[in-house]
Design an enzyme around this catalytic site. Structure first.
Site, short mmCIF file in Angstrom:
data_model
loop_
_atom_site.label_atom_id
_atom_site.label_comp_id
_atom_site.label_asym_id
_atom_site.label_seq_id
_atom_site.Cartn_x
_atom_site.Cartn_y
_atom_site.Cartn_z
N LYS A 1 -4.55 23.68 -63.29
CA LYS A 1 -4.64 22.92 -64.45
C LYS A 1 -4.19 21.44 -64.14
O LYS A 1 -4.70 20.52 -64.91
CB LYS A 1 -3.87 23.52 -65.57
N HIS B 1 -3.48 33.51 -78.26
CA HIS B 1 -4.21 32.59 -77.15
C HIS B 1 -5.51 33.32 -76.63
O HIS B 1 -5.93 33.01 -75.62
CB HIS B 1 -3.23 31.92 -76.47
N GLU C 1 1.97 19.58 -72.68
CA GLU C 1 1.09 19.01 -73.32
C GLU C 1 1.39 18.94 -74.68
O GLU C 1 2.22 19.68 -75.16
CB GLU C 1 -0.34 19.99 -73.26
N ARG D 1 -16.03 30.87 -62.98
CA ARG D 1 -16.78 32.06 -63.11
C ARG D 1 -17.55 32.52 -64.17
O ARG D 1 -17.61 31.55 -65.17
CB ARG D 1 -15.48 33.26 -62.90
P1 ADP Z 1 -5.31 30.11 -70.48
O1 ADP Z 1 -5.96 29.66 -69.11
O2 ADP Z 1 -4.12 30.94 -70.03
O3 ADP Z 1 -6.35 30.76 -71.29
P2 ADP Z 1 -5.89 27.53 -71.84
O4 ADP Z 1 -5.28 26.15 -71.32
O5 ADP Z 1 -7.25 27.70 -71.48
O6 ADP Z 1 -5.06 28.64 -71.22
O7 ADP Z 1 -5.64 27.61 -73.32
C1 ADP Z 1 -5.95 28.92 -73.99
C2 ADP Z 1 -5.80 28.71 -75.70
O8 ADP Z 1 -4.17 28.14 -75.78
C3 ADP Z 1 -6.61 27.76 -76.22
O9 ADP Z 1 -7.97 28.32 -76.29
C4 ADP Z 1 -5.87 27.25 -77.15
O10 ADP Z 1 -6.07 28.13 -78.40
C5 ADP Z 1 -4.68 27.18 -76.86
N1 ADP Z 1 -3.99 25.97 -76.34
C6 ADP Z 1 -4.24 25.28 -75.00
N2 ADP Z 1 -3.73 24.06 -75.08
C7 ADP Z 1 -3.43 23.72 -76.21
C8 ADP Z 1 -2.62 22.58 -76.77
N3 ADP Z 1 -2.51 21.33 -76.18
N4 ADP Z 1 -2.42 22.76 -78.23
C9 ADP Z 1 -2.77 23.46 -79.14
N5 ADP Z 1 -3.31 24.58 -78.63
C10 ADP Z 1 -3.60 25.10 -77.21
#
Ligand code: ADP
Length: 676
Positions: free
Chosen positions: A116, A234, A199, A290
């Site tokens: 990330k 999430h 973040e 993927r």
């Molecule tokens: P992972 O790789 O674990 O799936 P992601 O970065 O793709 O994590 O985030 C998964 C979910 O978490 C997102 O779809 C969103 O719902 C929430 N999320 C991620 N970053 C943020 C953020 N900065 N603020 C609020 N929600 C977030």
């Protein structure tokens, strides 16, 4: 083209890939653990090899073993599906080193985008917006300073993270140190890497992602966006494409960002660039290198087979599609049917599927069938249900019907939850965010409303439709209701919290507030009796009627209760009813099926038979003065290519026939009067 592909996965995605192989005339090879000896994916492939015990770490994650099987079976390529080894760059390299083709992006792209931190740095360099945050060293002093700068709440993420693991929301400084330490421990345990990033935590974001597709010759296109905001823990539960919030301008910007990133990463094959969106702005989250679980949404919206395309690209074919070939003219929705318990925090459940029926034709990508068991070893997803339509509304209706016609027994599932979700007025309006479930869902939300609520809602709709006008409409809620004056029997159908109710109100002695009411919910009659119904003016002195909606007062037997109305002004024809501290949302239901109509018609006033629907009188079988027997057909009404036969509710004599063959009738018009 390949002649044999090993599928390094299980469940629905392995079945899905096997189908693509078979469509392309390629043999498929399954691998399976002890728990999956008789699994559907084993049956779906041409050959199958046992690779170890049930835990994934001893079977589906054993890369070396899987590569050995592939070589022994004479495969040319490996498709990793999603999860398991799909984003493991060393496995991808080992596959290539073993002389096999990896059906996925280059290992370097997996590596770069798998972090990330690295991928966000790349985004920053390319001018792609990222969520304000911090990606430097994780000494507590530095983290504290930056959290302060970003502003609480902040989100801690594992750089190597996925599946929501290692993510923590921190509300204030005094929780920070402890949360950082915990996130690092979790990240190390889950991903072998304790790097974290901070973040800004967006409070009401939407998750929007872009599907990209590239070949080995520099052709790279996007297939539009998917919105995946409906999540619990999430994790996605429902996905759709296009997103209700993305207009042409936003699509242009967000897909350009996605393509810029994919291009810079040297990406080929299928991938997804994920963003979050809030208040008109979008921010890059991460790239999934993927196939995604929700890929069918794009397939159905665009009309393309992504898995076949992945295989063709890996086999060295040129991507035959240009960006201009891709149209965005359909809407597709996918829901994930999980073995889990929405009443208890969506915790996974297990068990053998003892009943599985699908009444409506729809695409269902499943990894199990009747008699199969959901075990605790793997993801508890049972199936994905995917529908499409010309518009979002069409797709939603198709989804409601499909879910309505689905029956599953055995493990606890989220089916009722999904039905609730796709009927929710806020969802219907597209007012969604990743907090949707947290905001609107409460355990028990999809339980049936108490019968009183159905009677009250039906009474409002049937007897006082004027009261349901929006609050800025200042007309008299009691105003001459055409229903009250002209109708003896009123039939209304409603959806309350996702469940359908069919109500028939028969006036007792024209004009007063007493009604004979029957309400059925599916096959069950939930109320049959008298109701005394009146509208109560709740406005306070000097207020306009519009400020305080009236309430409907209902007396069922001895119990009198007040049901307050709450309006949803921006939602046609729907309203919310409050009763005993709970709110129930009500929407009109689509017309009844003929069978239910027949049952309800017989419940109605037995002396006058009304038209159940607007349409044309196709046939009149009887004449005035005829003696008729119960169930004898009297009149056929035709509407929307559907015929409905009005039958005699009892033995009797035809007193009057109001309409001749060929006449147009409105719903509720009296067709025939019957004498005793
Ligand atoms: P992972 O790789 O674990 O799936 P992601 O970065 O793709 O994590 O985030 C998964 C979910 O978490 C997102 O779809 C969103 O719902 C929430 N999320 C991620 N970053 C943020 C953020 N900065 N603020 C609020 N929600 C977030």
């Amino acid at each position: 083209m390949f002649s044999k592909i090993l599928i390094a996965n299980r469940g629905e995605i392995a079945v899905r890939i096997a189908r693509a192989c078979s469509d392309l005339g390629i043999k498929s090879v399954a691998v399976y653990s002890d728990a999956d000896r008789t699994a559907l994916h084993v049956r779906a492939c041409d050959e199958a090899y046992h690779i170890g015990p049930a835990p994934a770490s001893e079977s589906y994650l054993m890369g070396d073993k899987i590569i050995k099987v592939a070589r022994k079976a004479g495969c040319d390529a490996i498709h990793p599906g999603y999860g398991f080894l799909s984003e493991n760059a060393s496995f991808a390299r080992a596959v290539v080193d073993a002389g096999l083709v990896w059906i996925g992006p280059p290992p370097e792209a997996i590596e770069l985008m798998g972090s990330k931190i690295e991928s966000k740095r790349l985004a920053e360099k390319l001018g792609v917006p990222i969520v304000p945050g911090y990606m430097g060293d994780s000494t507590i002093e530095a983290v504290e300073t930056h959290a302060e700068r970003i502003g609480y709440p902040v989100l801690i993420k594992a750089s190597a993270g996925g599946g929501g693991k290692g993510m923590r929301v921190v509300e204030s400084q005094h929780e920070l140190a402890e949360s950082v330490a915990a996130a690092q421990r979790e990240a190390l345990a889950a991903f072998g890497d304790d790097s974290i990033l901070l973040e800004k935590y967006l409070t009401e974001p939407r998750h929007i992602e872009v599907q990209v597709l590239g070949d080995n010759y520099g052709n790279l296109i996007h297939l539009g966006e998917r919105e995946c905001s409906i999540q619990r823990r999430h994790q996605k539960v429902l996905e759709e494409s296009p997103s209700p919030v993305v207009d042409d301008d936003l699509r242009e910007r967000i897909t350009s960002s996605a393509l810029a990133l994919a291009k810079a990463a040297g990406y080929t094959n299928a991938g997804t660039v994920e963003f979050i969106y809030q208040d008109g702005e979008y921010y890059f989250l991460e790239m999934n290198t993927r196939l995604q679980v929700e890929h069918p949404v794009t397939e159905e919206a665009i009309g393309i087979d992504l898995v076949q395309t992945q295989i063709r690209i890996a086999a060295g074919e040129i991507l035959g599609l240009m960006q201009d070939d891709i149209g965005f003219n359909a809407h597709a929705i996918e829901v994930r049917l999980y073995a889990e318990d929405p009443e208890h925090d969506f915790l996974p459940s297990t068990g053998t599927i003892t009943k599985l029926e699908q009444l409506q034709d729809a695409r269902i990508d499943a990894g199990v069938t009747l008699g199969d068991t959901i075990t605790p070893y793997y993801d508890p997803m049972i199936a994905k249900i995917i529908v499409a339509g010309a518009t979002r509304e069409d797709a939603l209706n198709a989804m409601r019907e499909t879910l309505g016609g689905l029956q599953i027994e055995g493990p606890k599932t989220n089916l009722d939850f999904l039905r609730w979700l796709v009927s929710h007025p806020q969802f219907e309006m597209g007012n969604i965010s990743t907090r949707f479930i947290e905001r609107y869902y409460r355990p028990g939300a999809f339980a049936l409303a108490p019968p009183q609520v159905a009677v009250a809602a039906g009474a409002l709709k049937a007897i006082y439709p004027n009261a349901l006008r929006p609050p800025d409409d200042h007309s008299d809620p009691w105003g001459a209701s055409p229903w009250r004056q002209a109708r003896q029997n009123i039939q209304v159908s409603l959806i309350i919290e996702g469940h359908r109710y069919d109500c028939v109100f028969s006036s007792r002695s024209g004009g007063n507030n007493d009604w004979q009411v029957r309400v059925s919910q599916g096959d069950n009659e939930v109320y049959d009796g008298l109701a005394h119904v009146w509208l109560k003016d709740s406005r306070e002195d000097g207020d306009n009627f519009g400020d305080v909606p009236p309430s409907v007062q209902l007396q069922l037997g001895e119990d009198a209760a007040l049901y307050s109305l709450i309006y949803n002004t921006d939602w046609d024809d729907a309203f919310t009813l409050a009763w005993e501290g709970r709110e129930f949302w009500v929407r009109p239901a689509p017309p009844l099926s003929t069978q239910t109509l027949a049952t309800n018609l017989r419940l109605a006033n037995e002396d006058t038979l009304e038209s159940p629907m607007p349409g044309k009188v196709l046939k009149v079988f009887v004449s005035e003065g005829d003696q008729v027997a119960e169930e004898q057909p009297l009149v056929i009404i035709e509407a929307m290519k559907m015929e409905f036969t009005v039958r005699a509710p009892r033995d009797g004599k035809i007193a009057r026939i109001h309409y001749a063959e060929g006449s147009q009738v409105a719903v509720g018009d009296v067709l025939v009067e019957l004498e005793r």
